[in-house]
Design an enzyme around this catalytic site. Structure first.
Site, mmCIF file in Angstrom:
data_model
loop_
_atom_site.group_PDB
_atom_site.id
_atom_site.type_symbol
_atom_site.label_atom_id
_atom_site.label_comp_id
_atom_site.label_asym_id
_atom_site.label_seq_id
_atom_site.Cartn_x
_atom_site.Cartn_y
_atom_site.Cartn_z
ATOM 1 N N ARG A 14 2.794 14.019 2.393
ATOM 2 C CA ARG A 14 2.597 14.823 3.727
ATOM 3 C C ARG A 14 3.331 16.315 3.474
ATOM 4 O O ARG A 14 2.484 17.144 4.130
ATOM 5 C CB ARG A 14 3.441 13.880 4.674
ATOM 6 C CG ARG A 14 2.739 13.094 5.205
ATOM 7 C CD ARG A 14 3.387 12.348 6.168
ATOM 8 N NE ARG A 14 4.780 11.730 5.736
ATOM 9 C CZ ARG A 14 5.210 10.697 6.126
ATOM 10 N NH1 ARG A 14 4.732 9.962 7.086
ATOM 11 N NH2 ARG A 14 6.424 10.321 5.338
ATOM 12 N N HIS A 51 -2.482 6.384 6.387
ATOM 13 C CA HIS A 51 -2.452 5.417 5.290
ATOM 14 C C HIS A 51 -3.972 5.154 4.965
ATOM 15 O O HIS A 51 -4.413 5.083 3.893
ATOM 16 C CB HIS A 51 -1.766 3.825 5.348
ATOM 17 C CG HIS A 51 -0.470 4.102 5.845
ATOM 18 N ND1 HIS A 51 0.207 3.735 6.859
ATOM 19 C CD2 HIS A 51 0.528 4.616 5.042
ATOM 20 C CE1 HIS A 51 1.658 3.347 6.848
ATOM 21 N NE2 HIS A 51 1.739 4.269 5.871
ATOM 22 N N SER A 89 4.698 5.708 10.306
ATOM 23 C CA SER A 89 4.922 4.500 10.896
ATOM 24 C C SER A 89 5.967 4.559 11.817
ATOM 25 O O SER A 89 5.832 4.051 12.977
ATOM 26 C CB SER A 89 5.137 3.349 9.877
ATOM 27 O OG SER A 89 4.000 3.271 8.999
ATOM 28 N N LYS A 114 14.745 0.859 4.208
ATOM 29 C CA LYS A 114 14.104 0.428 5.681
ATOM 30 C C LYS A 114 14.263 -0.832 6.274
ATOM 31 O O LYS A 114 14.269 -1.988 5.377
ATOM 32 C CB LYS A 114 12.312 0.784 5.644
ATOM 33 C CG LYS A 114 12.356 2.397 5.329
ATOM 34 C CD LYS A 114 10.770 2.653 5.268
ATOM 35 C CE LYS A 114 10.452 3.835 5.078
ATOM 36 N NZ LYS A 114 9.137 4.075 4.818
HETATM 37 O O1 PNS Z 1 5.880 3.303 2.550
HETATM 38 P P1 PNS Z 1 7.373 3.494 1.644
HETATM 39 O O2 PNS Z 1 8.469 3.024 2.626
HETATM 40 O O3 PNS Z 1 7.365 5.043 1.538
HETATM 41 O O4 PNS Z 1 7.026 2.816 0.305
HETATM 42 C C1 PNS Z 1 7.968 2.713 -0.358
HETATM 43 C C2 PNS Z 1 7.897 1.691 -1.413
HETATM 44 C C3 PNS Z 1 7.829 0.273 -0.819
HETATM 45 C C4 PNS Z 1 6.773 1.855 -2.263
HETATM 46 C C5 PNS Z 1 9.230 1.776 -2.445
HETATM 47 O O5 PNS Z 1 10.339 1.538 -1.737
HETATM 48 C C6 PNS Z 1 9.003 0.781 -3.506
HETATM 49 O O6 PNS Z 1 8.454 1.017 -4.725
HETATM 50 N N1 PNS Z 1 9.493 -0.571 -3.453
HETATM 51 C C7 PNS Z 1 9.737 -1.457 -4.513
HETATM 52 C C8 PNS Z 1 11.053 -1.470 -5.304
HETATM 53 C C9 PNS Z 1 10.936 -0.399 -6.282
HETATM 54 O O7 PNS Z 1 10.176 -0.408 -7.355
HETATM 55 N N2 PNS Z 1 11.610 0.617 -6.256
HETATM 56 C C10 PNS Z 1 11.476 1.900 -6.954
HETATM 57 C C11 PNS Z 1 12.289 2.067 -8.105
HETATM 58 S S1 PNS Z 1 14.099 1.970 -7.890
#
Ligand code: PNS
Length: 163
Positions: free
Chosen positions: A90, A17, A128, A41
């Site tokens: 990745r 990150h 993570s 998650k």
């Molecule tokens: O580190 P991650 O878990 O891959 O991050 C994912 C994250 C938190 C960026 C994603 O789940 C997110 O954008 N969450 C907020 C809700 C949202 O806007 N979801 C996308 C449209 S369904």
């Protein structure tokens, strides 16, 4: 002034990150690193803990702000008047999910572009979840997280376990 949002769970922040945010900070005037909710998650660290760890891990990057938002990323990019969402990519396994998210966010906020940075080769394997798994079995995570956050992450994972 071009602002980018780097969203994620950051549960906890890894060197992978840090690498992505550092590179984004050279491309944009202002980078907002946002701790957000991934409904798929179950985090081990609270949002406050994740923000605190990010502040430590990223403290030498001047044009970075750390924030926390419990809502849609597309709405948050509007609040921040962001031109871009920056995400690290990745491997092929990340692609399908990230592509779907990028298209969803574009539909919800047509003014924001998703920019993918390919992960540096040294962090390609890192996540993570890997950090949490290695730490939970008492393994050495010093090569995975920022030195200044190591103790806090280890203590937290030992104390709280994987909630
Ligand atoms: O580190 P991650 O878990 O891959 O991050 C994912 C994250 C938190 C960026 C994603 O789940 C997110 O954008 N969450 C907020 C809700 C949202 O806007 N979801 C996308 C449209 S369904």
């Amino acid at each position: 002034m071009a602002t980018a949002v780097c969203p994620g769970s950051f549960d906890p922040v890894t060197l992978g990150h840090v690498d992505i945010v550092r590179r984004a900070s050279k491309m944009f005037d202002h980078v907002v690193v946002a701790v957000m909710t991934n409904p798929e998650k179950r985090p081990s660290f609270t949002a406050e803990e994740r923000v605190a760890l990010l502040k430590i891990a990223l403290r030498d990057i001047p044009n970075v702000e750390i924030d926390c938002f419990n809502g849609l990323l597309a709405d948050y990019t509007r609040v921040k008047n962001a031109a871009a969402i920056v995400k690290g990519l990745r491997a092929v396994s990340d692609f399908e999910y990230e592509f779907q998210m990028a298209l969803t966010n574009k539909k919800l906020n047509p003014d924001v572009e998703t920019v993918f940075l390919t992960t540096s080769a040294e962090y390609m394997y890192l996540s993570s979840s890997i950090v949490k798994q290695v730490a939970s079995f008492g393994g050495d995570i010093s090569g995975f997280v920022a030195r200044e956050t190591l103790q806090q992450i280890k203590e937290r994972l030992c104390k709280g376990g994987a909630r």
